[in-house]
Design a protein around this motif. Sequence first.
Motif, PDB file in Angstrom:
ATOM      1  N   PHE A   1       0.815  -1.212   0.000  1.00  0.00           N
ATOM      2  CA  PHE A   1       0.000   0.000   0.000  1.00  0.00           C
ATOM      3  C   PHE A   1       0.849   1.263   0.000  1.00  0.00           C
ATOM      4  O   PHE A   1       0.610   2.188  -0.775  1.00  0.00           O
ATOM      5  CB  PHE A   1      -0.953   0.017   1.205  1.00  0.00           C
ATOM      6  N   ILE A   2       1.852   1.308   0.875  1.00  0.00           N
ATOM      7  CA  ILE A   2       2.630   2.542   0.942  1.00  0.00           C
ATOM      8  C   ILE A   2       3.500   2.711  -0.306  1.00  0.00           C
ATOM      9  O   ILE A   2       3.726   3.830  -0.764  1.00  0.00           O
ATOM     10  CB  ILE A   2       3.462   2.633   2.239  1.00  0.00           C
TER      11      ILE A   2
ATOM     12  N   GLU B   1      -0.117  12.023   2.860  1.00  0.00           N
ATOM     13  CA  GLU B   1      -0.826  11.876   4.135  1.00  0.00           C
ATOM     14  C   GLU B   1      -1.301  10.440   4.334  1.00  0.00           C
ATOM     15  O   GLU B   1      -1.281   9.919   5.455  1.00  0.00           O
ATOM     16  CB  GLU B   1      -2.006  12.844   4.175  1.00  0.00           C
ATOM     17  N   ALA B   2      -1.733   9.789   3.254  1.00  0.00           N
ATOM     18  CA  ALA B   2      -2.171   8.394   3.355  1.00  0.00           C
ATOM     19  C   ALA B   2      -1.007   7.494   3.761  1.00  0.00           C
ATOM     20  O   ALA B   2      -1.166   6.580   4.581  1.00  0.00           O
ATOM     21  CB  ALA B   2      -2.764   7.937   2.015  1.00  0.00           C
ATOM     22  N   ILE B   3       0.184   7.744   3.199  1.00  0.00           N
ATOM     23  CA  ILE B   3       1.366   6.969   3.575  1.00  0.00           C
ATOM     24  C   ILE B   3       1.687   7.191   5.050  1.00  0.00           C
ATOM     25  O   ILE B   3       2.000   6.249   5.788  1.00  0.00           O
ATOM     26  CB  ILE B   3       2.566   7.363   2.695  1.00  0.00           C
ATOM     27  N   ALA B   4       1.591   8.451   5.499  1.00  0.00           N
ATOM     28  CA  ALA B   4       1.927   8.783   6.885  1.00  0.00           C
ATOM     29  C   ALA B   4       1.001   8.100   7.889  1.00  0.00           C
ATOM     30  O   ALA B   4       1.391   7.876   9.042  1.00  0.00           O
ATOM     31  CB  ALA B   4       1.896  10.290   7.083  1.00  0.00           C
ATOM     32  N   LEU B   5      -0.220   7.767   7.476  1.00  0.00           N
ATOM     33  CA  LEU B   5      -1.135   7.052   8.378  1.00  0.00           C
ATOM     34  C   LEU B   5      -0.534   5.726   8.839  1.00  0.00           C
ATOM     35  O   LEU B   5      -0.744   5.291   9.968  1.00  0.00           O
ATOM     36  CB  LEU B   5      -2.469   6.789   7.666  1.00  0.00           C
ATOM     37  N   PHE B   6       0.225   5.085   7.939  1.00  0.00           N
ATOM     38  CA  PHE B   6       0.855   3.810   8.283  1.00  0.00           C
ATOM     39  C   PHE B   6       2.337   3.987   8.607  1.00  0.00           C
ATOM     40  O   PHE B   6       2.875   3.328   9.484  1.00  0.00           O
ATOM     41  CB  PHE B   6       0.727   2.820   7.125  1.00  0.00           C
ATOM     42  N   GLY B   7       2.994   4.879   7.860  1.00  0.00           N
ATOM     43  CA  GLY B   7       4.441   5.021   7.981  1.00  0.00           C
ATOM     44  C   GLY B   7       4.899   5.977   9.059  1.00  0.00           C
ATOM     45  O   GLY B   7       6.092   6.125   9.287  1.00  0.00           O
ATOM     46  N   GLY B   8       3.953   6.681   9.698  1.00  0.00           N
ATOM     47  CA  GLY B   8       4.317   7.622  10.747  1.00  0.00           C
ATOM     48  C   GLY B   8       4.621   9.000  10.220  1.00  0.00           C
ATOM     49  O   GLY B   8       4.267   9.998  10.840  1.00  0.00           O
ATOM     50  N   LYS B   9       5.270   9.081   9.064  1.00  0.00           N
ATOM     51  CA  LYS B   9       5.566  10.345   8.419  1.00  0.00           C
ATOM     52  C   LYS B   9       5.953  10.066   6.970  1.00  0.00           C
ATOM     53  O   LYS B   9       6.190   8.931   6.585  1.00  0.00           O
ATOM     54  CB  LYS B   9       6.695  11.090   9.131  1.00  0.00           C
ATOM     55  N   MET B  10       5.985  11.139   6.211  1.00  0.00           N
ATOM     56  CA  MET B  10       6.414  11.030   4.826  1.00  0.00           C
ATOM     57  C   MET B  10       6.941  12.382   4.388  1.00  0.00           C
ATOM     58  O   MET B  10       6.229  13.388   4.570  1.00  0.00           O
ATOM     59  CB  MET B  10       5.235  10.582   3.935  1.00  0.00           C
ATOM     60  N   PRO B  11       8.175  12.484   3.867  1.00  0.00           N
ATOM     61  CA  PRO B  11       9.005  11.349   3.451  1.00  0.00           C
ATOM     62  C   PRO B  11       9.701  10.653   4.612  1.00  0.00           C
ATOM     63  O   PRO B  11       9.559  11.062   5.764  1.00  0.00           O
ATOM     64  CB  PRO B  11      10.025  12.013   2.513  1.00  0.00           C
ATOM     65  N   HIS B  12      10.435   9.611   4.261  1.00  0.00           N
ATOM     66  CA  HIS B  12      11.261   8.847   5.189  1.00  0.00           C
ATOM     67  C   HIS B  12      10.430   8.133   6.255  1.00  0.00           C
ATOM     68  O   HIS B  12      10.678   8.276   7.456  1.00  0.00           O
ATOM     69  CB  HIS B  12      12.320   9.744   5.845  1.00  0.00           C
ATOM     70  N   GLN B  13       9.419   7.388   5.802  1.00  0.00           N
ATOM     71  CA  GLN B  13       8.663   6.570   6.755  1.00  0.00           C
ATOM     72  C   GLN B  13       9.615   5.623   7.469  1.00  0.00           C
ATOM     73  O   GLN B  13      10.689   5.305   6.961  1.00  0.00           O
ATOM     74  CB  GLN B  13       7.567   5.793   6.021  1.00  0.00           C
ATOM     75  N   ALA B  14       9.210   5.146   8.648  1.00  0.00           N
ATOM     76  CA  ALA B  14      10.133   4.387   9.495  1.00  0.00           C
ATOM     77  C   ALA B  14       9.585   3.032   9.922  1.00  0.00           C
ATOM     78  O   ALA B  14      10.083   2.451  10.888  1.00  0.00           O
ATOM     79  CB  ALA B  14      10.479   5.214  10.729  1.00  0.00           C
ATOM     80  N   VAL B  15       8.592   2.500   9.215  1.00  0.00           N
ATOM     81  CA  VAL B  15       7.936   1.290   9.723  1.00  0.00           C
ATOM     82  C   VAL B  15       8.369   0.008   9.027  1.00  0.00           C
ATOM     83  O   VAL B  15       8.127  -1.081   9.536  1.00  0.00           O
ATOM     84  CB  VAL B  15       6.398   1.415   9.636  1.00  0.00           C
ATOM     85  N   THR B  16       8.998   0.098   7.844  1.00  0.00           N
ATOM     86  CA  THR B  16       9.412  -1.126   7.165  1.00  0.00           C
ATOM     87  C   THR B  16      10.736  -1.587   7.757  1.00  0.00           C
ATOM     88  O   THR B  16      11.758  -0.913   7.654  1.00  0.00           O
ATOM     89  CB  THR B  16       9.549  -0.914   5.651  1.00  0.00           C
TER      90      THR B  16
ATOM     91  N   HIS C   1      -8.801   9.034   1.673  1.00  0.00           N
ATOM     92  CA  HIS C   1      -7.809   9.732   0.858  1.00  0.00           C
ATOM     93  C   HIS C   1      -7.834   9.192  -0.577  1.00  0.00           C
ATOM     94  O   HIS C   1      -7.775   9.958  -1.545  1.00  0.00           O
ATOM     95  CB  HIS C   1      -6.410   9.553   1.445  1.00  0.00           C
ATOM     96  N   TYR C   2      -7.920   7.889  -0.689  1.00  0.00           N
ATOM     97  CA  TYR C   2      -7.934   7.252  -2.007  1.00  0.00           C
ATOM     98  C   TYR C   2      -9.128   7.717  -2.835  1.00  0.00           C
ATOM     99  O   TYR C   2      -9.005   8.017  -4.028  1.00  0.00           O
ATOM    100  CB  TYR C   2      -7.961   5.732  -1.832  1.00  0.00           C
ATOM    101  N   LEU C   3     -10.293   7.798  -2.216  1.00  0.00           N
ATOM    102  CA  LEU C   3     -11.491   8.205  -2.952  1.00  0.00           C
ATOM    103  C   LEU C   3     -11.371   9.644  -3.457  1.00  0.00           C
ATOM    104  O   LEU C   3     -11.859   9.972  -4.544  1.00  0.00           O
ATOM    105  CB  LEU C   3     -12.727   8.054  -2.055  1.00  0.00           C
ATOM    106  N   LYS C   4     -10.721  10.493  -2.697  1.00  0.00           N
ATOM    107  CA  LYS C   4     -10.521  11.869  -3.157  1.00  0.00           C
ATOM    108  C   LYS C   4      -9.559  11.913  -4.343  1.00  0.00           C
ATOM    109  O   LYS C   4      -9.742  12.699  -5.282  1.00  0.00           O
ATOM    110  CB  LYS C   4      -9.984  12.731  -2.016  1.00  0.00           C
ATOM    111  N   VAL C   5      -8.559  11.067  -4.328  1.00  0.00           N
ATOM    112  CA  VAL C   5      -7.636  10.998  -5.464  1.00  0.00           C
ATOM    113  C   VAL C   5      -8.377  10.530  -6.720  1.00  0.00           C
ATOM    114  O   VAL C   5      -8.131  11.021  -7.820  1.00  0.00           O
ATOM    115  CB  VAL C   5      -6.458  10.054  -5.147  1.00  0.00           C
ATOM    116  N   LEU C   6      -9.302   9.597  -6.548  1.00  0.00           N
ATOM    117  CA  LEU C   6     -10.072   9.115  -7.700  1.00  0.00           C
ATOM    118  C   LEU C   6     -10.894  10.232  -8.340  1.00  0.00           C
ATOM    119  O   LEU C   6     -11.122  10.224  -9.551  1.00  0.00           O
ATOM    120  CB  LEU C   6     -10.996   7.976  -7.279  1.00  0.00           C
TER     121      LEU C   6
END
Length: 597
Positions: A96-97, A179-194, A214-219
């Motif tokens: 996803f990210i 922002e969608a990435i940051a929901l899982f990654g904590g922040k973006m850029p340079h997420q820290a969860v993987t 977020h995805y629906l708004k992108v669509l």
Amino acid sequence: MVKVTVDPLTRIEGHMKVMAEVDANGIITSAQSGGMLFRGFERMLQGKDPRDASLHVARICGVCPISHSMTATNALDDLYGVAESVPQNALAVRNFIQASNTIASHATHIYILFGPDLANPRYRDVLTGPELSLGATGEAIWKELLGRFAPLSYKIDGVPVPVGSGYLNAIPEKKRLQEAIALFGGKMPHQAVTVAGGVTCDPGLGEITKAAAHYLKVLEFVQNYTLGVPLETWVQNTAYAKSPDAAVKFVTDHLASLVSKTTDNDFSRENGWKDVELYAAFGSELIGEKILGLPASLRLDKLGGYTDPDKICFLSYGAYYKRGQDGYTPESPTGERFFSSGVVSGDLKFEDLDTTKITESIQCAFYEDSVPSRHPYDGTTVPLADHNKIDLNAGPTEKYSWMKAPRYDGIAAEVGPLARMIVAQDPLVTGIAQAYASAGLSPANVYTRMLARMHETAILAYEIVNWLTDIDPAKPFATPLDLRAARNRQGIGIWEAPRGALGHWISGDAKGKVKNYQAIVPSTWNLGPRDENGLPCPVEQALVGNAISGVDNIGGADFSNPIAILHVGRSYDPCIACSVHTIDATGKNAPRSYDLL
């Protein structure tokens, strides 16, 4: 002979220099691509705890940090021997990210980095000038290009031009995806969860629901600006078409219907000419003029092609883990990932990927080594000790770039969305590539590179919901590590960044620390210098034979506006910060030829 130097090539990530020799007819006869920056991330990691790698290498680039941390994590999964047991939940989060980052990166390139080239005054002169006599039709096409793709603070002949609607409205969508990435990654850029063995986050229903919003708004942006048919209709009839011929027929029939119903030169979005349709029809001479019968095109398919299929191939490591299973194979065998790995020759013949055939040459790069080419496990990153030997204006037989020169079985390889789609045997891109080959033209060119990027964006936008809904908060997100497993062991991480094949190779020492680390990134494949056999990289090959002003130099060659260099260079979506791992502050190597600064 005129020497044209573009330094730096703008609207890319990093410092890239392109030098080209142009004959009296305005045709490029030779080219050099240079990376003007040294960073040294590979050297920074030596002696460190391997687990730090995924955090450190994300800083190689702020545009595609997800890809670097993901690739490093894959290498660590292999180093610690846990790749086959990473939980399905972790793989879904990673998918996803990465998909979110790729969509954001592609949208940025299409609208912000490459798109403004379509508003270059060169096209105004061609479309509205006397040579083609297009009249109101040419005026209407130019109006659409300018109105959609003009960048911020843009002027033509000193007159301010309003920012393009597509350009302006794409910017918030990148923010939304970050922002969608940051929901899982904590922040973006340079997420820290993987991390090795999985991910450190455990998203619940709330985070998943927010990401879906977020995805629906992108669509909405896709439907309003990008595609003139519903996303599902496009994907089902192209990416999932029964054959390449069927996929191409769907697109050409769709475009033909737009042409037939267009009256009064109405090429507006309201009349169905969304951005993909406008580009697909008017970007190509083969499709636009010869198949659809349009009176003119930008002829982008006549720029950036290869003249010798024996000197080029298309490479992909494969991307996105298969759904519904724990674990994966680090070497990414054919068919294991959503986009398969593989290598396709210049004449479109497929073969399985063999990573032992990958080498990297320092022959024309600013590095020292007694061996000109090495496999990345044995690679070195030792910059020249004598700065006087660093000549940024050196010729093609000397050292002239901070980038190295990767090769697959001795052949230069194009990587990126076009290569990824060709290797994955995507019906639409495969069908278009075959159509060009059948016409005696290069399957790879500026037009097909950009169309493949647009098409891949649509596929990922369609599939990303599946990866999001695969996440089950009740199941594990990581598997434990045995830190002793890294001792005297090697790990390979091969993945696909938005710009193409990205590989990290790590070796552990007797204490389990990093003994050696090597990264070969997409722009090194695409933009590196010549190797010890004098073989140019893809972009150097792709520039030869181009009309310097594009559109067959209609109206004459203009060396002050070398649109061929701009188009071809940017069609690879360069990321020089990734591909060169000291900026010349001496002033000794100032350019001394015809330059665009």
